[in-house]
Design an enzyme around this catalytic site. Structure first.
Site, PDB file in Angstrom:
ATOM      1  CG  ASP A  12       4.103  -2.012 -14.955  1.00 28.31           C
ATOM      2  OD1 ASP A  12       3.371  -2.323 -14.065  1.00 28.31           O
ATOM      3  OD2 ASP A  12       5.076  -1.287 -14.930  1.00 28.31           O
ATOM      4  CE  LYS A  73      -0.199  -3.441  -8.883  1.00 29.31           C
ATOM      5  NZ  LYS A  73       1.044  -3.008  -9.641  1.00 29.31           N
ATOM      6  CD  GLU A 150       4.524  -4.460 -10.008  1.00 32.29           C
ATOM      7  OE1 GLU A 150       4.929  -3.807  -9.331  1.00 32.29           O
ATOM      8  OE2 GLU A 150       3.246  -4.470 -10.378  1.00 32.29           O
ATOM      9  CG  ASP A 175       8.829  -1.264  -8.640  1.00 31.11           C
ATOM     10  OD1 ASP A 175       8.577   0.037  -8.568  1.00 31.11           O
ATOM     11  OD2 ASP A 175       8.385  -2.077  -9.173  1.00 31.11           O
TER      12      ASP A 175
HETATM   13 MG    MG Z   1       5.286  -0.347 -10.721  1.00 32.42          MG
END
Ligand code: MG
Ligand code: ADP
Length: 612
Positions: A12, A73, A150, A175
């Site tokens: 992840d 990111k 994800e 999420d």
């Molecule tokens: Mg995450």
């Protein structure tokens, strides 16, 4: 070192925190990094110029922001670069350093090289962002077996958790992390996990909440200070953000958080208290946005709130009570928190990795594309000669992957031998409203009257990556096109390797005579060889070169090789040297010392014959 190809780790790669997991014979294991289950996705240089990755880098981010890179990111898939130690780095390069740290932790834990990995990305990541993630993985020395979404990973971990139970369920995966938000509708039927729809925002997360709280605190400070100490500095503002993140976490468990920060300016302290209700008011606009996304995901999947069986909370920010309350209120359901929201994504990635490694798959995975894809073309009547330029969709959002779809297009004038085609991602037929992900030329079409048919094929593979082929129908002439992404230049792996190798070389050159390696505190790895050291292999003896020696000789070999390359040598020799240089940079970047030794030995042989 025993090569173990059958291990496929799951990663992840988060905006804020990253984690790595693996499925072994005795089940799923989170691999600790620096003794913790997750590692801050932070890269920096310490005061001595050593590269630091993870918690150590996060710790210094307040005092040395210029030497720290956070939330990289958010830049993935863009051409923006970040500065570190006076040099600039691409987002892929910084991400590769994070991935490399995770790789080393896994190798130290497992005692063998780890090459293959499944890496997760937000479902809403576009083509450029996925490519960038793939390149970062490669740069870190990984063979990237698959990139998965994800929420898919989260559902997979959950699906695996319900093995035995034959429940058919509709899950809503919500999420909310540090920098990205994703919501997906997922069905689990007889062990088959299918993502039915996905929406999100790649620029929304706990980071925003920290900033809002810091602003609140700064306003309060200014109110009492009344400019007496001349306003707060950028460094003080960073300190505030870190302090307020802690306050935010406190507010998840308590109704009030006391904030005391001494010497926010040279003369004044900050002392205040934030009520949970104030905080909730502050973040409600963002939460409303997430709920809108959720409604769209429900609508896309054709599912009503009543049909959702469970809400799955993923990401650290879902620990905020109001997030859970709003969701439950909107959906009329209770949420579940049985799987740790910080680890569930890495777990799911590891489960997918295990399936790819040929271990019995706990669930089959069906993934969808979160966007529609199309090309720019003249739209209108059947002959398409009306001068309206639009986006003609070829693949529709929500199609299960992998998918390959074709559509027929025609040239618009006689003897049109070439055509420039933009490729778009997005739902609108108005090109400007979509993301242009690339543009390419088809050249060498036959001399034919207008209306010469050309078949455009778009294919999205299991990692969500796009491939384009154009075929002239009459001649069968096919052109496969690698998308040269618009506004984003694909990483040049060789250049990046050299760039990073320099970082390691400097790091290691500085570390000569200094044994206190920044990451020696790996917990539980006492019995394992330190992945950073040349391992004492079966032939280890006093003649084994030390790491600094190895790096120094690698460096001088590289210089000699580069000098030879500019001379007139045969293409075969040049190719061999380039391949060995590649192998040597990969080895340096992934700190694979035996591989570096091997590449150096070969390079030295080749140079011996070519140098006068
Ligand atoms: Mg995450
Ligand atoms: P990402 O997926 O972006 O890497 P994570 O899922 O690790 O992010 O979530 C990180 C975010 O969660 C950070 O903004 C952090 O402050 C926040 N967070 C962590 N724990 C809590 C908590 N107990 N309450 C509220 N927010 C939290």
């Amino acid at each position: 070192m025993k090569k173990s190809k059958e291990t496929v780790v799951g990663i992840d790669l988060g905006t804020t925190n990253s984690a790595i997991a693996v499925v072994l014979d005795d089940g799923l294991e989170m691999i600790p990094v620096h003794g913790q289950p997750t590692m801050p996705s932070v890269v920096g240089l310490d005061p001595a110029g050593h590269l630091i990755v993870g918690q150590a880098a996060k710790n210094q981010s307040v005092s040395a922001p210029e030497n720290t890179v956070l939330s990289i990111k958010r830049l993935m898939g863009s051409d923006e670069t970040v500065a570190l130690g006076g040099k600039s780095y691409r987002p892929e390069e910084i991400s590769a350093l994070i991935l490399g740290e995770l790789k080393r932790a896994a190798e130290a834990r497992l005692g063998h090289p780890v090459e293959r990995a499944v890496i997760t990305v937000p479902a809403f990541f576009n083509e450029c962002q996925r490519q960038a993630t793939l390149d970062a993985g490669r740069l870190a020395g990984f063979d990237v077996a698959r990139i998965i979404n994800e929420p898919t990973a989260a559902a997979l971990a959950y699906g695996a958790g319900t093995q035995g139970g034959s429940a058919n369920e509709t899950l809503l995966v919500y999420d909310l992390g540090g920098g990205t938000f994703d919501v997906s509708l997922v069905t689990v039927e007889n062990g088959v996990v299918e993502v039915r729809s996905s929406h999100g925002d790649t620029r929304l997360g706990g980071d925003d909440f920290d900033e809002a709280l810091a602003k609140l605190a700064e306003d309060r400070f200014e109110e009492t200070d009344r400019g007496a100490s001349g306003g707060i500095s950028p460094v003080a503002r960073r300190r505030l953000k870190a302090v307020m993140e802690r306050a935010k976490i406190t507010l998840s468990d308590e109704p009030f958080a006391a904030v005391h920060e001494e010497f926010l300016t040279a003369t004044a302290h900050l002392s205040t208290e934030v009520a949970r209700s104030d905080y909730e008011k502050l973040i409600t606009p963002w939460l409303e946005k997430t709920l809108d996304c959720m409604q769209r995901a429900l609508a896309d999947a054709g599912v009503t709130a009543a049909k959702v069986d469970k809400i799955m909370l993923v990401g650290g920010a879902t620990r905020t009570p109001i997030v859970q309350e709003l969701l439950e209120d909107r959906l009329g359901k209770t949420s579940r928190h049985e799987i740790n929201p910080d680890l569930i994504v890495a777990m799911g990635a590891a489960i997918q990795g295990a399936a790819l490694a040929g271990r019995p798959a706990p669930a089959i995975l069906i993934d969808i594309t979160a966007h529609s894809f199309g090309i720019g073309a003249m739209m209108g009547g059947p002959g398409m000669f009306m001068p309206v330029f639009g986006c003609s969709h070829i693949i529709r959002r929500g199609t299960p992957l992998p998918v390959k779809k074709s559509k027929l297009f025609h040239t618009v004038y006689d003897n049109q031998m070439e055509v420039k085609i933009p490729v778009f991602q997005g739902e609108s037929i108005v090109p400007e409203e979509n993301l242009k992900i690339g543009e390419f030329w088809i050249k060498g079409l036959s001399k034919a009257p207008e209306g010469n048919p050309v078949v455009m094929q778009l294919e999205i593979d299991l990692s969500g990556l796009l491939h384009v082929t154009a075929t002239e129908k009459a001649t069968g002439l096919a052109k496969s096109v690698t998308i040269d992404t618009a506004g984003h230049h694909r990483l040049n792996l060789d250049a990046a390797r050299t760039n990073l190798a320099a970082l390691f070389e400097e790091d290691d050159a500085l570390a000569v005579g200094d044994d206190s390696d920044a990451d020696d505190d790996e917990e539980g790895s006492d019995a394992e060889p330190d992945a950073d050291e040349p391992p004492p292999g079966p032939t280890a003896g006093p003649s084994q070169p030390s790491r600094p020696e190895l790096l120094a000789s690698a460096k001088s070999l590289r210089r000699r090789a580069e000098a030879i390359l500019v001379r007139e040598i045969s293409p075969t020799d040049a190719a061999e040297i380039r391949a060995l240089l590649d192998a040597s940079s990969t080895a340096i970047t992934s700190r694979d010392w035996p591989a570096l030794q091997e590449a150096d030995d070969k390079l030295s042989d080749v140079l011996f014959y070519l140098e006068d």
